[in-house]
Design an enzyme around this catalytic site. Structure first.
Site, PDB file in Angstrom:
ATOM      1  N   CYS A 117       0.910  -1.241   0.086  1.00  0.00           N
ATOM      2  CA  CYS A 117      -0.105   0.071  -0.016  1.00  0.00           C
ATOM      3  C   CYS A 117       0.859   1.356   0.050  1.00  0.00           C
ATOM      4  O   CYS A 117       0.620   2.278  -0.606  1.00  0.00           O
ATOM      5  CB  CYS A 117      -0.977   0.045   1.214  1.00  0.00           C
ATOM      6  SG  CYS A 117      -2.263   1.355   1.098  1.00  0.00           S
ATOM      7  N   HIS A 166     -11.667   7.442 -11.847  1.00  0.00           N
ATOM      8  CA  HIS A 166     -10.755   7.344 -12.922  1.00  0.00           C
ATOM      9  C   HIS A 166      -9.607   8.377 -12.881  1.00  0.00           C
ATOM     10  O   HIS A 166      -9.178   8.875 -13.800  1.00  0.00           O
ATOM     11  CB  HIS A 166     -11.290   7.336 -14.538  1.00  0.00           C
ATOM     12  CG  HIS A 166     -12.156   6.044 -14.488  1.00  0.00           C
ATOM     13  ND1 HIS A 166     -13.043   5.616 -14.025  1.00  0.00           N
ATOM     14  CD2 HIS A 166     -11.755   4.892 -15.242  1.00  0.00           C
ATOM     15  CE1 HIS A 166     -13.450   4.637 -14.661  1.00  0.00           C
ATOM     16  NE2 HIS A 166     -12.644   4.012 -15.284  1.00  0.00           N
ATOM     17  N   GLU A 216     -13.420   1.321   0.889  1.00  0.00           N
ATOM     18  CA  GLU A 216     -12.182   1.230   0.046  1.00  0.00           C
ATOM     19  C   GLU A 216     -12.398  -0.114  -0.538  1.00  0.00           C
ATOM     20  O   GLU A 216     -11.649  -0.535  -1.583  1.00  0.00           O
ATOM     21  CB  GLU A 216     -11.265   1.407   0.607  1.00  0.00           C
ATOM     22  CG  GLU A 216      -9.819   1.519  -0.133  1.00  0.00           C
ATOM     23  CD  GLU A 216      -8.360   1.813   0.615  1.00  0.00           C
ATOM     24  OE1 GLU A 216      -8.208   3.133   0.607  1.00  0.00           O
ATOM     25  OE2 GLU A 216      -7.923   1.185   1.391  1.00  0.00           O
TER      26      GLU A 216
END
Length: 193
Positions: free
Chosen positions: A23, A68, A136
């Protein structure tokens, strides 16, 4: 009474300083689900807390600004930020790291600011943003309440420090939305959507 409106977006980020090696060291993405929860003790002329159709305008634009796109932390390495902006026309730069927790704070802050600047025409009264939930993953989410969004300990947020690429701004129904919010302009909901 509490109502909930859900939005979705796809986004890429790195979360520096976290425990997970993948991450913190690799650009990766998530399919985010965002829930905006509003509350009021009153109903409008249509016997609603706040018409969901009204949320499909500026509120939707603010949440979907992350779609995006790559979200960058302004305190990350300058060369990384520059490279990401060079290779992606859709980016958002935040004064906080783009963790799910901070996404929920930033989105709360943006929507709460817009709501406070909005004049209504259909009898809406005392409508407040209760919380924002940012999923998430399918198993993990962060939920932000007002005290979190405005917490000094979690990093104060300022509209002028949230930056959207031109491509993101051009997708807004009103490309000057953020500028108007910074200036404190009043938005009037349409009578009909």
């Amino acid at each position: 009474m509490i109502i909930r409106k859900q939005f979705k977006f796809e986004n890429a980020h790195i979360v520096r300083g976290c425990s997970s090696v993948k991450c913190r060291s690799s650009v990766h993405g998530h399919s985010y689900i965002v829930e905006l929860l509003f509350e009021s003790n009153f109903l409008d002329n249509g016997q609603m807390v706040y018409d969901f159709g009204l949320m499909k305008q500026n509120m939707k634009d603010l949440v979907e600004s992350f779609d995006h796109a790559i979200t960058l932390w302004s305190e990350d390495e300058a060369s990384y930020i520059e490279d990401m902006k060079k290779h992606s026309v859709r980016w958002v730069e935040l004064p906080v790291s783009p963790s799910a927790e901070q996404f929920s704070r930033v989105i709360f802050f943006l929507i709460d600011t817009l709501l406070k600047l909005t004049s209504t025409l259909n009898g809406e009264k005392e409508v407040k943003l209760n919380s924002v939930i940012v999923h998430e993953t399918a198993t993990g989410y962060a939920q932000c309440f007002k005290e979190d969004a405005y917490s000094r300990a979690m990093g104060l947020l300022h509209l002028s420090e949230i930056k959207f690429s031109d491509e993101v701004l051009n997708d807004f129904n009103d490309s000057k939305l953020l500028e108007k919010m910074i200036a404190g302009e009043i938005f009037t909901n349409p009578k009909s959507v």
